[in-house]
Motif scaffolding. Structure first.
Motif, PDB file in Angstrom:
ATOM      1  N   LEU A  84       0.809  -1.220   0.000  1.00  0.00           N
ATOM      2  CA  LEU A  84       0.000   0.000   0.000  1.00  0.00           C
ATOM      3  C   LEU A  84       0.841   1.267   0.000  1.00  0.00           C
ATOM      4  CD1 LEU A  84      -2.702  -1.032   2.645  1.00  0.00           C
ATOM      5  CD2 LEU A  84      -3.042  -0.785   0.188  1.00  0.00           C
ATOM      6  N   TYR A  85       1.971   1.215   0.728  1.00  0.00           N
ATOM      7  CA  TYR A  85       2.700   2.457   0.979  1.00  0.00           C
ATOM      8  C   TYR A  85       4.189   2.400   0.613  1.00  0.00           C
ATOM      9  CZ  TYR A  85      -1.522   3.105   3.786  1.00  0.00           C
ATOM     10  OH  TYR A  85      -2.827   3.180   4.205  1.00  0.00           O
ATOM     11  N   GLY A  86       4.715   1.211   0.341  1.00  0.00           N
ATOM     12  CA  GLY A  86       6.123   1.098  -0.015  1.00  0.00           C
ATOM     13  C   GLY A  86       7.067   1.122   1.166  1.00  0.00           C
ATOM     14  N   GLY A 342     -11.655   6.299 -11.197  1.00  0.00           N
ATOM     15  CA  GLY A 342     -10.506   5.625 -10.613  1.00  0.00           C
ATOM     16  C   GLY A 342     -10.117   6.249  -9.289  1.00  0.00           C
ATOM     17  N   ASP A 343      -9.293   5.532  -8.513  1.00  0.00           N
ATOM     18  CA  ASP A 343      -8.973   5.973  -7.161  1.00  0.00           C
ATOM     19  C   ASP A 343      -8.283   7.337  -7.119  1.00  0.00           C
ATOM     20  OD1 ASP A 343     -10.055   3.718  -5.894  1.00  0.00           O
ATOM     21  OD2 ASP A 343      -8.246   2.555  -6.286  1.00  0.00           O
ATOM     22  N   ALA A 344      -7.373   7.590  -8.025  1.00  0.00           N
ATOM     23  CA  ALA A 344      -6.685   8.882  -8.040  1.00  0.00           C
ATOM     24  C   ALA A 344      -7.654  10.002  -8.405  1.00  0.00           C
ATOM     25  CB  ALA A 344      -5.526   8.847  -9.025  1.00  0.00           C
ATOM     26  N   GLU A 345      -8.511   9.749  -9.384  1.00  0.00           N
ATOM     27  CA  GLU A 345      -9.478  10.762  -9.812  1.00  0.00           C
ATOM     28  C   GLU A 345     -10.525  11.014  -8.733  1.00  0.00           C
ATOM     29  OE1 GLU A 345     -11.346  13.572 -12.401  1.00  0.00           O
ATOM     30  OE2 GLU A 345      -9.323  12.753 -12.187  1.00  0.00           O
ATOM     31  N   LEU A 359     -10.560   9.777   3.357  1.00  0.00           N
ATOM     32  CA  LEU A 359     -10.411   8.672   4.290  1.00  0.00           C
ATOM     33  C   LEU A 359     -10.105   7.374   3.555  1.00  0.00           C
ATOM     34  CD1 LEU A 359     -10.673   7.637   7.226  1.00  0.00           C
ATOM     35  CD2 LEU A 359     -13.123   7.324   6.793  1.00  0.00           C
ATOM     36  N   MET A 360      -8.987   6.783   3.886  1.00  0.00           N
ATOM     37  CA  MET A 360      -8.653   5.416   3.472  1.00  0.00           C
ATOM     38  C   MET A 360      -8.657   5.209   1.967  1.00  0.00           C
ATOM     39  SD  MET A 360     -10.795   3.335   6.399  1.00  0.00           S
ATOM     40  CE  MET A 360     -10.395   1.736   5.670  1.00  0.00           C
ATOM     41  N   THR A 361      -7.947   6.047   1.244  1.00  0.00           N
ATOM     42  CA  THR A 361      -7.787   5.750  -0.177  1.00  0.00           C
ATOM     43  C   THR A 361      -7.014   4.438  -0.323  1.00  0.00           C
ATOM     44  OG1 THR A 361      -6.850   6.466  -2.292  1.00  0.00           O
ATOM     45  CG2 THR A 361      -5.709   7.195  -0.306  1.00  0.00           C
ATOM     46  N   PRO A 362      -7.450   3.565  -1.232  1.00  0.00           N
ATOM     47  CA  PRO A 362      -6.736   2.299  -1.425  1.00  0.00           C
ATOM     48  C   PRO A 362      -5.525   2.429  -2.336  1.00  0.00           C
ATOM     49  CG  PRO A 362      -8.678   2.349  -2.813  1.00  0.00           C
ATOM     50  CD  PRO A 362      -8.696   3.626  -2.018  1.00  0.00           C
ATOM     51  N   ALA A 363      -5.279   3.640  -2.831  1.00  0.00           N
ATOM     52  CA  ALA A 363      -4.165   3.850  -3.769  1.00  0.00           C
ATOM     53  C   ALA A 363      -3.426   5.121  -3.367  1.00  0.00           C
ATOM     54  CB  ALA A 363      -4.693   3.960  -5.198  1.00  0.00           C
ATOM     55  N   MET A 364      -2.695   5.038  -2.255  1.00  0.00           N
ATOM     56  CA  MET A 364      -2.127   6.246  -1.657  1.00  0.00           C
ATOM     57  C   MET A 364      -1.110   6.935  -2.560  1.00  0.00           C
ATOM     58  SD  MET A 364      -2.361   8.241   0.898  1.00  0.00           S
ATOM     59  CE  MET A 364      -1.443   9.698   1.411  1.00  0.00           C
ATOM     60  N   ASP A 365      -0.194   6.194  -3.128  1.00  0.00           N
ATOM     61  CA  ASP A 365       0.811   6.837  -3.978  1.00  0.00           C
ATOM     62  C   ASP A 365       0.151   7.592  -5.128  1.00  0.00           C
ATOM     63  OD1 ASP A 365       3.054   6.145  -2.544  1.00  0.00           O
ATOM     64  OD2 ASP A 365       3.407   4.294  -3.660  1.00  0.00           O
ATOM     65  N   GLN A 366      -0.804   6.930  -5.793  1.00  0.00           N
ATOM     66  CA  GLN A 366      -1.459   7.551  -6.940  1.00  0.00           C
ATOM     67  C   GLN A 366      -2.336   8.741  -6.526  1.00  0.00           C
ATOM     68  OE1 GLN A 366      -1.297   4.350  -6.147  1.00  0.00           O
ATOM     69  NE2 GLN A 366      -1.284   3.005  -7.956  1.00  0.00           N
TER      70      GLN A 366
END
Length: 607
Positions: A84-86, A342-345, A359-366
């Motif tokens: 999720l976060y690297g 999409g998650d980033a959008e 709250l709780m995005t499943p794609a934090m980097d993006q």
């Protein structure tokens, strides 16, 4: 009862109680939104302004994210964080993104016991405050401690039976007390933000996601309880509260965790049914309001979820209702918000619509990169970003997170789960248990010397009932059958019932035959037990609506919760140690006919 609408149809038709709008507040209320007066005190304004001026773009954007992190200790690597976060440790996650907050769940191993929670909270705060930065901004540390069916931190923390039970108790003072104790205990463990209370008006008995999380199906009762709980959490408990789910999630048969609900209320119906609790929360100075992932065509006909709707978040909540506090999204991992974009959008659109925190995005980097890019391109103007961050910083300062970011480990045991708190929880719960039917005067039951079968839903639930009855002199047999009893389990329970003097059977959403576990088996169990001719007491341990599907039962108790505190109270009612005083906070409709009332709002028996 004359001020309450008698049926769901009446509510939806627009003839809701005349008092439903009594809690409305002028949009210009100086305290609206929980951010204090229009001009914040000098101390708040000074810290916020100086902090904001020294923050980098990356730090500002980080304040807009509240994320779940895996692990029970801030500095111990947990490999579940890496995809999720690297990075592996919760502390590294906080520092990598300059997070505004974290949220705790049992499934992330965040909430094992009070000492562990306190240690994790302090470790995460240390990570946030020890970064190589010109600013020091503490974390919001959040959880969903609604109590009842949504309880993240279990015993020894004090447990209450939840919102609908408090609605049955009809006491705003009890609702305030429950919130105050919950807030005090959360704060002692370093949790400074509670995503509660639920402000939805549950007018749909088939609602799969709200149900007993709502105080009632009647807007004015929900508004009174929400107002009391905001006061309890924030003023007495010292933690931020968050009313949810705006603009209202109470009339849906669809779960937004797995699908995309549509609310068909007109604008007028929204004003009468859904709006009053949120207006009451704003009037009480609520710190946060959480969005709903649902489509509300009367408020925005674009087809977008409310979470990414500018007409709803900015036009309605900000401009019309005058809310000045923090708007936080519901979890962005839920399907109700992910189906369209999409998650980033989604992250960019939610902020553009008026949300302040994600709250709780499943794609934090993006998502993090997308928000930074949106600011750099001007899609999110820098002035808008600064306004969002300012609201977050003002909340943190006002709620004491800046002055006192750390919890005192030595003080935890003197606050969390104290005998005084537990006794108060018992007393509050005893005022919520509702006796819906007692046709054959089975209750109160003298159990001393009797053989009592306890069967139905819940390993813990049935055992607690049996233990309390045994302590009163009964010889008890326990046969737990779950939510989907098999024919063999039903037959075994019937055989045990025939050898007993009385039966107590627990149900849990026995009305819901749409789910894969086929809860119609619970209905079959109850009816088979009734056929034995033995006295049978049915205890509904979640939704009160089960009685419509087992209406042959002459004796029926509603607890609104399977929390041990609620089950123990039910046992005290069964034995006569407590006289029931709860009143139904909802109409119970006839099975298959939601517009015909079987037991009305306000119904409740005593002895």
């Amino acid at each position: 009862m004359s001020r309450f609408a008698p049926t769901r149809r009446a509510l939806i038709a627009g003839v809701a109680a005349a008092g439903a709008l009594a809690c409305a507040v002028p949009a210009a209320s100086a305290e609206a939104g929980g951010t204090g007066p229009e001009n914040p005190p000098a101390a708040v304004n000074g810290w916020v302004t100086s902090t904001l001026a020294r923050m980098t773009l990356q730090e500002k954007v980080g304040q807009l994210f509240i994320q779940n992190v895996y692990g029970s200790d801030a500095n111990t690597p947990d490999q579940r964080n890496v995809p999720l976060y690297g990075v592996a440790t919760p502390a590294e996650v906080v520092q990598k993104y300059h997070l505004g907050g974290v949220i705790y769940f049992a499934w992330t191993d965040s909430v094992k016991n009070p000492d562990q929670i306190t240690g994790l909270s302090n470790g995460l705060q240390k990570a946030a405050l020890s970064q190589n930065s010109k600013v020091q901004v503490p974390l919001q540390i959040a959880t969903d401690q609604e109590q009842g069916v949504v309880t993240r931190i279990g015993p020894p923390a004090t447990q209450f039976p939840g919102s609908m039970a408090l609605g049955a108790g009809r006491s705003a003072d009890d609702a305030r007390t429950a919130a105050a104790i919950t807030g005090q205990e959360l704060k002692a463990m370093g949790v400074n933000t509670n995503f509660a209370p639920d402000a939805d008006v549950n007018v749909n008995p088939l609602n799969p996601v709200i149900g007993t999380r709502s105080f009632s199906s009647h807007p004015d009762l929900v508004a009174d309880m929400v107002s009391a709980q905001v006061d309890g959490y924030q003023r007495e408990g010292g933690v931020s509260a968050s009313a949810k789910h705006f603009p209202g999630h109470g009339d849906t048969a669809t779960d937004s965790h797995v699908a995309f609900p549509i609310i068909t209320h007109t604008r007028e119906q929204w004003e009468q049914i859904d709006a009053p609790p949120f207006k009451a929360a704003i009037a009480q100075g609520i710190d946060m309001i959480m969005t709903a992932h649902l489509n509300f065509p009367a408020l925005d006909d674009s087809g977008d979820p409310a979470t990414v709707s500018k007409p709803i978040l900015t036009g309605l909540l900000r401009n019309e209702l005058g809310y000045k506090g923090v708007i936080v999204t519901d979890s962005l991992a839920m399907d109700g918000v992910r189906q369209r974009y999409g998650d980033a959008e989604v992250a960019v659109r939610a902020l553009s619509a008026g949300a302040d925190q994600l709250l709780m995005t499943p794609a934090m980097d993006q998502a993090y990169a997308a928000v930074i890019g949106a600011v750099q391109s001007g899609r999110i103007p820098m002035a808008d970003l600064d306004a969002k961050v300012r609201r977050v910083l003002e909340l943190k300062y006002k709620r004491g997170m800046v002055a006192q970011p750390f919890a005192d480990p030595a003080a935890v045991s003197s606050v969390v789960g104290t005998p005084e708190h537990l006794a108060t929880a018992d007393a509050v719960t005893d005022r919520t248990t509702t006796l819906v039917k007692n046709d054959d005067k089975t209750l109160p039951m003298a159990v001393d010397g009797k053989k009592v079968l306890v069967t139905g839903y819940g390993v813990t639930t049935t055992q607690i009932l049996a233990d309390v009855l045994a302590a009163k002199g009964a010889t008890t047999t326990v046969q737990q059958t779950g939510t989907s009893p098999t024919d063999a389990q039903v037959a075994a329970a019937v055989a045990a019932a025939k050898a007993s003097d009385a039966v107590v059977v627990t149900t849990m959403k026995a009305w819901d035959t749409t789910v894969t576990d086929k809860r119609a088996g619970q209905q079959k169990l109850v009816n088979a037990l009734l056929d034995t001719g033995k006295p049978v007491v049915v205890v509904a341990t979640r939704d009160p609506y089960d009685i419509a599907y087992v209406d042959r039962a002459p004796t029926y108790l509603a607890t609104y919760s399977y929390s041990p505190v609620a089950i123990e109270s039910a046992a005290r009612v069964i034995t006569g140690d407590v006289s029931p005083s709860g009143k139904l906070p909802v109409d119970i409709p006839v099975a298959g006919d939601p517009d015909t009332v079987l037991y009305p709002f306000g119904h409740g028996l005593g002895f």
